[in-house]
Every structure is written in C-alpha cells, then in structure tokens.
Scaffold this motif. Sequence first.
Motif, PDB file in Angstrom:
ATOM      1  N   UNK A   1      31.334  -0.276  23.474  1.00  0.00           N
ATOM      2  CA  UNK A   1      30.831  -0.142  22.127  1.00  0.00           C
ATOM      3  C   UNK A   1      30.445  -1.523  21.617  1.00  0.00           C
ATOM      4  N   UNK A   2      29.258  -1.645  21.080  1.00  0.00           N
ATOM      5  CA  UNK A   2      28.772  -2.909  20.525  1.00  0.00           C
ATOM      6  C   UNK A   2      29.029  -2.966  19.029  1.00  0.00           C
ATOM      7  N   UNK A   3      29.273  -4.191  18.561  1.00  0.00           N
ATOM      8  CA  UNK A   3      29.476  -4.413  17.135  1.00  0.00           C
ATOM      9  C   UNK A   3      28.693  -5.633  16.673  1.00  0.00           C
ATOM     10  N   UNK A   4      28.529  -5.710  15.369  1.00  0.00           N
ATOM     11  CA  UNK A   4      27.946  -6.873  14.701  1.00  0.00           C
ATOM     12  C   UNK A   4      28.975  -7.335  13.676  1.00  0.00           C
ATOM     13  N   UNK A   5      29.234  -8.634  13.642  1.00  0.00           N
ATOM     14  CA  UNK A   5      30.235  -9.175  12.715  1.00  0.00           C
ATOM     15  C   UNK A   5      29.595 -10.308  11.925  1.00  0.00           C
ATOM     16  N   UNK A   6      29.760 -10.252  10.608  1.00  0.00           N
ATOM     17  CA  UNK A   6      29.307 -11.336   9.748  1.00  0.00           C
ATOM     18  C   UNK A   6      30.535 -12.076   9.245  1.00  0.00           C
ATOM     19  N   UNK A   7      30.521 -13.390   9.401  1.00  0.00           N
ATOM     20  CA  UNK A   7      31.665 -14.227   9.038  1.00  0.00           C
ATOM     21  C   UNK A   7      31.251 -15.311   8.051  1.00  0.00           C
ATOM     22  N   UNK A   8      32.114 -15.556   7.085  1.00  0.00           N
ATOM     23  CA  UNK A   8      31.965 -16.709   6.204  1.00  0.00           C
ATOM     24  C   UNK A   8      33.312 -17.404   6.153  1.00  0.00           C
ATOM     25  N   UNK A   9      33.389 -18.586   6.739  1.00  0.00           N
ATOM     26  CA  UNK A   9      34.616 -19.374   6.756  1.00  0.00           C
ATOM     27  C   UNK A   9      34.564 -20.370   5.606  1.00  0.00           C
ATOM     28  N   UNK A  10      35.611 -20.374   4.792  1.00  0.00           N
ATOM     29  CA  UNK A  10      35.672 -21.262   3.628  1.00  0.00           C
ATOM     30  C   UNK A  10      36.997 -22.017   3.608  1.00  0.00           C
ATOM     31  N   UNK A  11      37.025 -23.206   4.218  1.00  0.00           N
ATOM     32  CA  UNK A  11      38.233 -24.025   4.097  1.00  0.00           C
ATOM     33  C   UNK A  11      38.386 -24.448   2.636  1.00  0.00           C
ATOM     34  N   UNK A  12      39.563 -24.276   2.083  1.00  0.00           N
ATOM     35  CA  UNK A  12      39.802 -24.591   0.670  1.00  0.00           C
ATOM     36  C   UNK A  12      40.382 -25.989   0.549  1.00  0.00           C
ATOM     37  N   UNK A  13      39.546 -26.957   0.923  1.00  0.00           N
ATOM     38  CA  UNK A  13      39.946 -28.367   0.871  1.00  0.00           C
ATOM     39  C   UNK A  13      38.687 -29.220   0.813  1.00  0.00           C
ATOM     40  N   UNK A  14      38.827 -30.476   0.457  1.00  0.00           N
ATOM     41  CA  UNK A  14      37.674 -31.368   0.305  1.00  0.00           C
ATOM     42  C   UNK A  14      36.943 -31.602   1.625  1.00  0.00           C
TER      43      UNK A  14
ATOM     44  N   UNK B   1      32.037 -20.500  18.605  1.00  0.00           N
ATOM     45  CA  UNK B   1      31.384 -19.191  18.716  1.00  0.00           C
ATOM     46  C   UNK B   1      30.132 -19.294  19.590  1.00  0.00           C
ATOM     47  N   UNK B   2      29.339 -20.333  19.384  1.00  0.00           N
ATOM     48  CA  UNK B   2      28.124 -20.535  20.194  1.00  0.00           C
ATOM     49  C   UNK B   2      28.451 -20.637  21.674  1.00  0.00           C
TER      50      UNK B   2
ATOM     51  N   UNK C   1      28.111 -15.101  23.699  1.00  0.00           N
ATOM     52  CA  UNK C   1      27.683 -13.944  22.910  1.00  0.00           C
ATOM     53  C   UNK C   1      26.503 -14.355  22.025  1.00  0.00           C
ATOM     54  N   UNK C   2      25.801 -13.380  21.485  1.00  0.00           N
ATOM     55  CA  UNK C   2      24.692 -13.669  20.581  1.00  0.00           C
ATOM     56  C   UNK C   2      25.258 -14.101  19.237  1.00  0.00           C
ATOM     57  N   UNK C   3      24.873 -15.302  18.806  1.00  0.00           N
ATOM     58  CA  UNK C   3      25.352 -15.864  17.535  1.00  0.00           C
ATOM     59  C   UNK C   3      24.138 -16.314  16.733  1.00  0.00           C
TER      60      UNK C   3
ATOM     61  N   UNK D   1      26.644 -14.728  12.112  1.00  0.00           N
ATOM     62  CA  UNK D   1      26.751 -13.393  12.683  1.00  0.00           C
ATOM     63  C   UNK D   1      26.970 -13.513  14.186  1.00  0.00           C
ATOM     64  N   UNK D   2      27.823 -12.637  14.703  1.00  0.00           N
ATOM     65  CA  UNK D   2      28.082 -12.603  16.137  1.00  0.00           C
ATOM     66  C   UNK D   2      27.973 -11.154  16.594  1.00  0.00           C
ATOM     67  N   UNK D   3      27.340 -10.960  17.751  1.00  0.00           N
ATOM     68  CA  UNK D   3      27.025  -9.624  18.244  1.00  0.00           C
ATOM     69  C   UNK D   3      27.502  -9.466  19.677  1.00  0.00           C
TER      70      UNK D   3
END
Length: 86
Positions: free
Chosen positions: A1-14, A27-28, A32-34, A42-44
């Motif tokens: 089964x294939x999936x698509x994932x959207x990610x937003x990483x937000x480190x809460x620091x300066x 990830x690259x 996988x397709x990024x 997005x990663x697929x």
Amino acid sequence: MNISVELTLSPLQDTYEEHIINFIKKLRASGLTVLENPLSTQIYGDYDKVMSLLQEEIKEAFELMDKGLLYMKIVKSDRSEYEPHF
C-alpha cells in the motif's frame, strides 16, 4: 500500500534552521520520493518503508532539539504526480 505524507517540522528554539535542514537531508537520502516547498516536505512510497523511516528520523530529530513540533498528514495513495487543474 502506498501513502503520501506531508510533514512540517517546527523546532521551538532560536536555532531551528539546522534541525530542519538535517531532517530533510535524511529524508532525501532514503531513496523514497521527497518533494519540498517553503512550508512543508512531502514523502511518498510504501507504507511500511515510509513509516519505518519516519519513526527513526522523527525520534532522532526530536532528540537533537530542546523543544519541537511536527505536523503530519497521511493520505492513503501516492499523490506525488498530483497537478492542480486550475
């Protein structure tokens, strides 16, 4: 089964850019397709491969930052070829 994932990483620091760049580079390197844009990455691919990779890389990214937030959306299908119709 294939999936698509959207990610937003937000480190809460300066010093956040290095954490985001390292996460995306890992990830690259997965083979996988990024796709990236200014707001998210997005990663697929196969569910098991994508989720295994994300489990490992999210844990590592969180261990390297003081505080952080990750938004994740998962779609059951490979949407990497999606093009808007407008």
